[in-house]
Write an enzyme that holds these catalytic residues in place. Structure first.
Site, mmCIF file in Angstrom:
data_model
loop_
_atom_site.group_PDB
_atom_site.id
_atom_site.type_symbol
_atom_site.label_atom_id
_atom_site.label_comp_id
_atom_site.label_asym_id
_atom_site.label_seq_id
_atom_site.Cartn_x
_atom_site.Cartn_y
_atom_site.Cartn_z
ATOM 1 N N TYR A 186 0.842 -1.212 0.000
ATOM 2 C CA TYR A 186 0.000 0.000 0.000
ATOM 3 C C TYR A 186 0.879 1.266 0.000
ATOM 4 O O TYR A 186 0.641 2.206 -0.749
ATOM 5 C CB TYR A 186 -0.901 -0.055 1.228
ATOM 6 C CG TYR A 186 -1.946 1.029 1.328
ATOM 7 C CD1 TYR A 186 -3.132 0.945 0.586
ATOM 8 C CD2 TYR A 186 -1.777 2.112 2.176
ATOM 9 C CE1 TYR A 186 -4.108 1.941 0.701
ATOM 10 C CE2 TYR A 186 -2.749 3.102 2.300
ATOM 11 C CZ TYR A 186 -3.917 3.004 1.563
ATOM 12 O OH TYR A 186 -4.889 3.981 1.678
ATOM 13 N N LYS A 239 0.972 4.129 -2.843
ATOM 14 C CA LYS A 239 0.572 5.503 -2.503
ATOM 15 C C LYS A 239 1.733 6.480 -2.687
ATOM 16 O O LYS A 239 1.517 7.645 -3.041
ATOM 17 C CB LYS A 239 0.015 5.556 -1.078
ATOM 18 C CG LYS A 239 -1.311 4.795 -0.918
ATOM 19 C CD LYS A 239 -2.404 5.411 -1.768
ATOM 20 C CE LYS A 239 -3.761 4.773 -1.558
ATOM 21 N NZ LYS A 239 -4.788 5.359 -2.431
#
Ligand SMILES: NC(=O)c1ccc[n+]([C@@H]2O[C@H](COP(=O)([O-])OP(=O)(O)OC[C@H]3O[C@@H](n4cnc5c(N)ncnc54)[C@H](OP(=O)(O)O)[C@@H]3O)[C@@H](O)[C@H]2O)c1
Length: 246
Positions: A154, A158
């Site tokens: 993640y 991001k």
């Protein structure tokens, strides 16, 4: 504010995306609500859009699948003939410690959260270049700035969004298109609902403002970045996190 403007919000059916859809619709935008599978939630959000008195549609497409994304952009052009605002909001988590992380967990998160942003932005920029106008807002995360245990996939996606935002912002800056990112902290949605009470308590202690964020906290900033008032802002990453990233 957005009369005659057309917006696409990926993952617009629930959570932060839903709040963004409603805030754009309240200002008069026509909104396409993209979702992956939860048709009921998408329909409910569309009902809200109609109650506001705005125009909207729902469109099922997995942003990580190129064909689906192409169909979605064709639908927008056939329906409304233009696209002014793209909000790349769709995102998932598949948390695991690095040494236990499965290839699929890595790939699913990178494909949805980063490749999806690439597919949608590329398709949108083609339209926006012709219009010489566009607003692109990418939803990154405080995790992309700070990292987090159990979220290497993640965090990579991001943080990737941030580099992507800056590169594309430079490419299209002279054509009336702005590209910015927001980095929400801990926002109360289905995504964070699943975390343990112990984890929530730990995060809360770290937030200087002493409260979690609401989807509307993010939607307000996205609305600003999509507006003409933000026309001289491009390539920035705005944190919306109650001070978590200080
Ligand atoms: N919540 C937080 O604390 C927080 C913090 C920082 C950043 N963010 C980011 O903010 C964004 C929204 O998060 P959220 O908390 O609102 O999440 P959420 O409540 O879980 O909603 C996720 C949305 O994304 C859609 N979606 C998921 N995978 C998709 C795909 N492959 N193609 C198209 N749509 C897809 C879902 O559609 P369905 O309804 O069909 O499943 C849903 O509309 C994400 O990018 C997330 O990483 C969230």
């Amino acid at each position: 504010m957005f009369r005659d403007k057309v917006a696409l919000v990926t993952g617009g059916s629930r959570g932060i995306g839903r709040a963004i859809v409603l805030s754009l619709a309240k200002e008069g935008a026509k909104v396409l609500i993209n979702y992956k599978g939860n048709e009921k939630a998408a329909m409910e959000t569309l009902e809200e859009v109609k109650k506001i008195g705005a125009e909207g549609e729902i469109f099922r497409a997995d942003v990580s699948v190129e064909e689906g994304v192409e169909k979605m952009f064709n639908f927008i052009l056939e329906k409304w003939g233009r696209l002014d605002i793209l909000v790349n909001n769709a995102g998932i988590t598949k948390d695991n410690l690095l040494i236990r992380m499965k290839n699929e967990e890595w790939e699913q998160v990178i494909n949805t959260n980063l490749k999806g942003v690439f597919y949608c932005t590329r398709a949108a920029v083609k339209i926006m270049l012709k219009q010489r106008y566009g607003r692109i807002i990418n939803v990154s995360s405080v995790i992309g700035l700070r990292g987090n245990i159990g979220q290497a996939n993640y965090a990579a996606a991001k943080a990737g969004i941030i580099g992507f935002t800056k590169a594309v912002a430079r490419e299209v800056a002279s054509r009336g298109i702005t590209v910015n990112a927001v980095a929400p902290g801990f926002i109360l949605t289905d995504m964070t609902e699943v975390l343990s009470e112990e984890m929530k308590k730990k995060v809360l202690e770290e937030i200087p403002m002493g409260r979690f964020g609401n989807p509307e906290d993010v939607a307000n900033v996205v609305k600003f970045l999509a507006s003409d008032e933000a026309s001289y802002i491009t390539g920035v990453v705005l944190s919306i996190d109650g001070g978590l990233s200080i």
